[in-house]
Design a protein around this motif. Sequence first.
Motif, short mmCIF file in Angstrom:
data_model
loop_
_atom_site.label_atom_id
_atom_site.label_comp_id
_atom_site.label_asym_id
_atom_site.label_seq_id
_atom_site.Cartn_x
_atom_site.Cartn_y
_atom_site.Cartn_z
N ASN A 714 -64.13 -7.74 75.72
CA ASN A 714 -64.59 -7.03 74.53
C ASN A 714 -65.76 -6.10 74.85
O ASN A 714 -65.88 -5.01 74.27
CB ASN A 714 -64.99 -8.04 73.44
N ALA A 715 -66.62 -6.52 75.77
CA ALA A 715 -67.70 -5.63 76.20
C ALA A 715 -67.14 -4.41 76.92
O ALA A 715 -67.58 -3.28 76.69
CB ALA A 715 -68.66 -6.40 77.11
N ILE A 716 -66.16 -4.62 77.79
CA ILE A 716 -65.56 -3.51 78.53
C ILE A 716 -64.85 -2.56 77.57
O ILE A 716 -64.92 -1.33 77.71
CB ILE A 716 -64.58 -4.05 79.59
N ALA A 717 -64.17 -3.10 76.57
CA ALA A 717 -63.47 -2.25 75.60
C ALA A 717 -64.46 -1.37 74.83
O ALA A 717 -64.17 -0.21 74.51
CB ALA A 717 -62.67 -3.12 74.63
N ARG A 718 -65.63 -1.90 74.53
CA ARG A 718 -66.63 -1.10 73.83
C ARG A 718 -67.17 0.00 74.73
O ARG A 718 -67.56 1.08 74.24
CB ARG A 718 -67.75 -2.00 73.32
N LEU A 719 -67.22 -0.24 76.01
CA LEU A 719 -67.70 0.79 76.94
C LEU A 719 -66.67 1.87 77.19
O LEU A 719 -67.00 3.06 77.26
CB LEU A 719 -68.06 0.13 78.28
N THR A 720 -65.41 1.48 77.34
CA THR A 720 -64.36 2.41 77.74
C THR A 720 -63.56 2.97 76.58
O THR A 720 -62.87 3.99 76.73
CB THR A 720 -63.39 1.73 78.72
N GLY A 721 -63.63 2.28 75.44
CA GLY A 721 -62.81 2.69 74.31
C GLY A 721 -61.36 2.27 74.43
O GLY A 721 -60.53 2.62 73.59
N LYS A 722 -61.04 1.48 75.47
CA LYS A 722 -59.67 1.02 75.68
C LYS A 722 -59.64 -0.51 75.71
O LYS A 722 -60.41 -1.13 76.45
CB LYS A 722 -59.12 1.56 77.00
N PRO A 723 -58.76 -1.11 74.95
CA PRO A 723 -58.67 -2.58 74.97
C PRO A 723 -58.13 -3.07 76.30
O PRO A 723 -57.33 -2.40 76.96
CB PRO A 723 -57.71 -2.90 73.83
N VAL A 724 -58.59 -4.26 76.71
CA VAL A 724 -58.10 -4.90 77.93
C VAL A 724 -56.96 -5.81 77.54
O VAL A 724 -57.14 -6.73 76.73
CB VAL A 724 -59.23 -5.70 78.62
#
Length: 732
Positions: A714-724
Amino acid sequence: MLERGQSKVARGLPRRSFLKLTGALGLTIGVFPHVAPAQSTHAAGTARNLEPMDKPAAFVQIAPNGEVTVTVNRLEFGQGVHTALPMILAEELDADWTLVRGRLGTNDAAYADPVFGIHITSGSSTIKNSFMQYRELGARARAMLVGAAAARWNMNVSTLHTKGGMVLGPDGHKLGYGDLADAAMEQPVPSLVKLKDPKDFRIIGRPTGRLDARAKTSGQQDFGIDLRRPGQMTAVVARPPVFGARIASLDDSAARNVKGVKAVLRVPLDRGAEGVAVIADGYWQASQGRNAVKVEWDTSIVEKVDSEQQLAQYREMAARPGPRQFDSDMAPLEMAPLKLEAEFVFPYLAHAAMEPLNCTVALAERGAELWVGSQSAGLDAGAAAGVLGLKPEQVVLHVQMAGGGFGRRLSSTSDTVIEACEIAKAVRAAGLNAPVRTIWSREDDMRGGYYRPMHLHRARIGFDEEGNVLAWDHSIVGQSVLAGSVFEQVEVKNGIDPTATEGMRNPYPLPMRLTVHHPKINVPVLWWRSVGSTHTAFVMETLLDEIARTTDQDPVAYRMRLFGDQHTRHRDALQLAVDKSGYGKTQIPEGRAWGVAMHESFSSVVAYVVEASATDGQPVLHRVTAGVHCNLVVNPRTVEAQVQGAAVMGLSMCLAGSAITLKDGVVEQSNFSEYAVARLTDVPEFNIHIVPSAEPPTGMGEPGLPPLAPAFANAIARLTGKPVRQLPFNLK
C-alpha cells in the motif's frame, strides 16, 4: 476467568468447536488406528481420574537444590514456548524463576494438547490452549508441596504460604522446594485448585529472557540435526527430480567404493516415489557416496508441472462457476457508479527453515526410539510403529529442539519420519545394527516439497463515491492443503478447503460472492506460516486501500468507518499502531510514503503502519510500527520477537526471487542463492506495541506475518500510483 479447577470443556469452548475437535480426533484414530493409544480427549475429573496431562508428575521435576525443570508439551522451534510455558507453571508454583529450566517432551499421552486431544504444535495454539493447563499444573504442584510441609511440621495447610521456591510457616518455619519434592510426590493430586488473581502475577506479563537464549547464541544448543548416538550412521537420499517418480535403472558400484559408505539401498519415499539411500559413517561420506550414484528415473507415469502453463490453467479456472464460500445478496455490478477489477498471483513458497529436515531412528529387539523435531509427536510415533511393525507403545519419540519449521514439521503423512523408518528398517535387513540419522540437505529440503500452494485471486468490485461496497465478486484458485489429510473429512465442506479462504471478508461487513477452485496438481503442498492468510490478507487489505484511494479517503479512517461499532480489538490495534507511528502527524522523509494494513488470524490482531520508498523499481521498507492485540501477554519479549520474525518472513514474500517455480516437473530453485529471503540489509526498524488486556491469551506465532506485505504494498502504491497485484513485487 477460571478460579478453581473446573472442567476444561466448561471453559468456554463453543459446542460446535468442541464437536469439530472431537470429530477430528475420531477421524485421526479412524485413519491412523495406531495413533489411538497415544491420544486422548481431555476432560478434567476427580483427583483419581485426572487425565495424564493434568498431573504434575509428568511436567514438574524438582531437584534437591531447588532447581525446577518444566516439561514443555510442544515443539520449540523458535516461537518461545520453551520459556513461556515454564513461566506460566512457575507463576502458580511460586517458584524462584532463576532456578527454572525447560525441557521438551515425548509422545507420552501426558503431552497431548489439552483442547485438541492430540500431540500438536500448530495454529499459534500453544499458549492459547495450555495457559490454564500449565497454571493448574503449577497450582497442583504447589498444593502438594504445601501439603508435604504441613505433614512434616504437623500444621494445618491454611497456616502456610509459599514464596520464591520456599514453603513458609509460622514461627520462622521454612523449607525449600528441593527439601520437600520427594514427599510432595506422595501427596494426593488435588483436582480443585485456587489460581492466583492476575493482579498478583510476578512472572506472567513481565519481559523475560528466554531460557534457551544463552545456549543458542553461544552455539551450544543441540538441535535434531546434531544428535549423536553410539555407533550411529548417517543416511542421505538421492531423490527423483519429479515428484512421485521411480527408479528406472541404478548403478551403485562407485558409491559403494567411497570410503565410509556402508550400504546403498533402494527405499520407498513419500507420494509413491522411490529413492536411493546411501548409508555411511557420517554426512560427508554419505554425500560423497550419493554423488557417485548413477541413477535414471522413470518420470513417464507422473505429471510434469510447468509454472507458466499452470498460471494459464488457473486463469481459465477462475472464470468458471464453482463451489461458493460466500453468496451474499448484492447489487448488480453493472449498476455500481465505480468499478474495480483485479487479478492477484501468489507463487509456491518453500518453508526454508534454517535447520533442514532430519530424523534419527534406533531399532531394538522389542521397540524403537526416534529423535526428531516433530510438531505432532503422537502422529509421527504412530506412523513409525506402522512402518516398523511395532505396537504404538513400543515407540518412544523424543521431541528435539528444531531450527524453524513454519509448518513443514507437521505433515499428516509423517513423510520425514516414515522415510527415516523405512531406511532404518532397510539398514537392519542389510545386516547392519546401528542407529541411523537421516539428514536432508538444503537442496533436498527446497526441491523435495512440501510448499505453500500457488494461488490466483480474481476480484470484480462495485462501489459508490463514499467507498460503500455494493458488490464484490471474487474467485480463488489454488490447491487444498487439507486434501488427503486427516482433517479433510471434517473441515472441507462443499468442496472448499477453509484454510484457503480464511481472512476473506473478515472483519469487514462486505457483500461478497466467493467462488473457490481446488485443482489437483503434482506438487505437494502444506500449510505455511499463517496458512491462507498469507494471500487473503494481501488481497483484502490492498483492495480496500485501493477503494480508499479511489474515493479520496484516508485508509485508516476508511477502515475505522467499516468497523462501525464492532471489532473493538481491531480498532484498538490499528489505533495503537497509528498513534505510535506518528501517522498523519509526523513529516516523513521525502520519497517515502505511509502504508497501512491489519489482519486477524488465530484469534490475534496485528496492525502495521509502515514507511517505504521505491527507487529505480526497488522497493525498500524503512520502518514498521505494530499494534498487537493478543489479549493477556505471558512474555512481552516473546510477542515482540514473534512479530518481528513473522514480519521479516512477510517481507521476504515481497522480495524479487522469493518464489518456487517449476519447469518440466522440476523445481528450479535449490538454495538461498536462488530463493530469496530477507537479509540483514533488508530488515527495517521495528517498533512493537501491545494493547493491554486481561482476557485469556491468544496465539502469536503466525499473526504478525499476513499484514506486513499488504502494508508495504500500500505504501508503494501511494508512491507509484499503481497497485501491487502480485508477490513477489514486480514494479518494472
